[in-house]
Motif scaffolding. Structure first.
Motif, PDB file in Angstrom:
ATOM      1  N   LYS A 115      14.549 -16.857  64.130  1.00 45.30           N
ATOM      2  CA  LYS A 115      14.894 -17.780  65.201  1.00 45.30           C
ATOM      3  C   LYS A 115      16.406 -17.935  65.200  1.00 45.30           C
ATOM      4  O   LYS A 115      16.977 -18.393  64.221  1.00 45.30           O
ATOM      5  CB  LYS A 115      14.238 -19.142  64.978  1.00 45.30           C
ATOM      6  CG  LYS A 115      12.729 -19.125  65.071  1.00 45.30           C
ATOM      7  CD  LYS A 115      12.153 -20.522  64.918  1.00 45.30           C
ATOM      8  CE  LYS A 115      12.501 -21.074  63.561  1.00 45.30           C
ATOM      9  NZ  LYS A 115      12.208 -22.479  63.368  1.00 45.30           N
TER      10      LYS A 115
ATOM     11  N   TYR B 180      13.887 -14.797  68.296  1.00 42.36           N
ATOM     12  CA  TYR B 180      13.551 -15.900  69.182  1.00 42.36           C
ATOM     13  C   TYR B 180      14.778 -16.793  69.343  1.00 42.36           C
ATOM     14  O   TYR B 180      15.448 -17.112  68.363  1.00 42.36           O
ATOM     15  CB  TYR B 180      12.385 -16.716  68.610  1.00 42.36           C
ATOM     16  CG  TYR B 180      11.147 -15.876  68.451  1.00 42.36           C
ATOM     17  CD1 TYR B 180      10.241 -15.740  69.495  1.00 42.36           C
ATOM     18  CD2 TYR B 180      10.908 -15.180  67.278  1.00 42.36           C
ATOM     19  CE1 TYR B 180       9.125 -14.940  69.373  1.00 42.36           C
ATOM     20  CE2 TYR B 180       9.790 -14.379  67.144  1.00 42.36           C
ATOM     21  CZ  TYR B 180       8.903 -14.268  68.192  1.00 42.36           C
ATOM     22  OH  TYR B 180       7.803 -13.461  68.065  1.00 42.36           O
TER      23      TYR B 180
ATOM     24  N   GLY C 243      11.645 -13.873  72.503  1.00 38.77           N
ATOM     25  CA  GLY C 243      10.900 -15.076  72.837  1.00 38.77           C
ATOM     26  C   GLY C 243      11.798 -16.297  72.736  1.00 38.77           C
ATOM     27  O   GLY C 243      12.966 -16.199  72.368  1.00 38.77           O
TER      28      GLY C 243
END
Length: 97
Positions: A47, A74, A94
């Motif tokens: 992330k 992400y 994402g």
């Protein structure tokens, strides 16, 4: 599949597993040093937080250029419809809202 935000420790992972989340927590990374440290510790996804700071001057593109191609990335932080397309074109897979 249910994913999670910031996981602070093993107890969070166990709690999420206990509710049937069926997920693998991804570490927050910024900058590339943290990304490679996470990958050395068997992370299979990252992330990018705060993604908004890497959005400018080609930062997201540069990060994805050096990561292995199978690593899922992400974007987290200041994520919304106005920047989905840009971040996807930079290689982000994402988003966390």
């Amino acid at each position: 599949m249910i994913r999670t935000g910031t996981v602070l420790g093993p107890s969070d992972v166990l709690r999420l597993k206990g509710i049937g989340a069926g997920m693998a927590p991804y570490p927050d990374v910024f900058p590339t040093t943290e990304a490679f440290a996470a990958l050395r510790n068997e992370a299979d996804g990252l992330k990018v937080f705060p993604a908004s700071l890497l959005e400018y001057r080609g930062g997201l593109e540069a990060l994805n250029a050096v990561l292995p191609s199978d690593v899922k990335t992400y974007a987290v932080g200041a994520v919304g419809p106005r920047n989905f397309a840009h971040r996807q074109s930079a290689g982000i897979g994402g988003f966390a809202l």
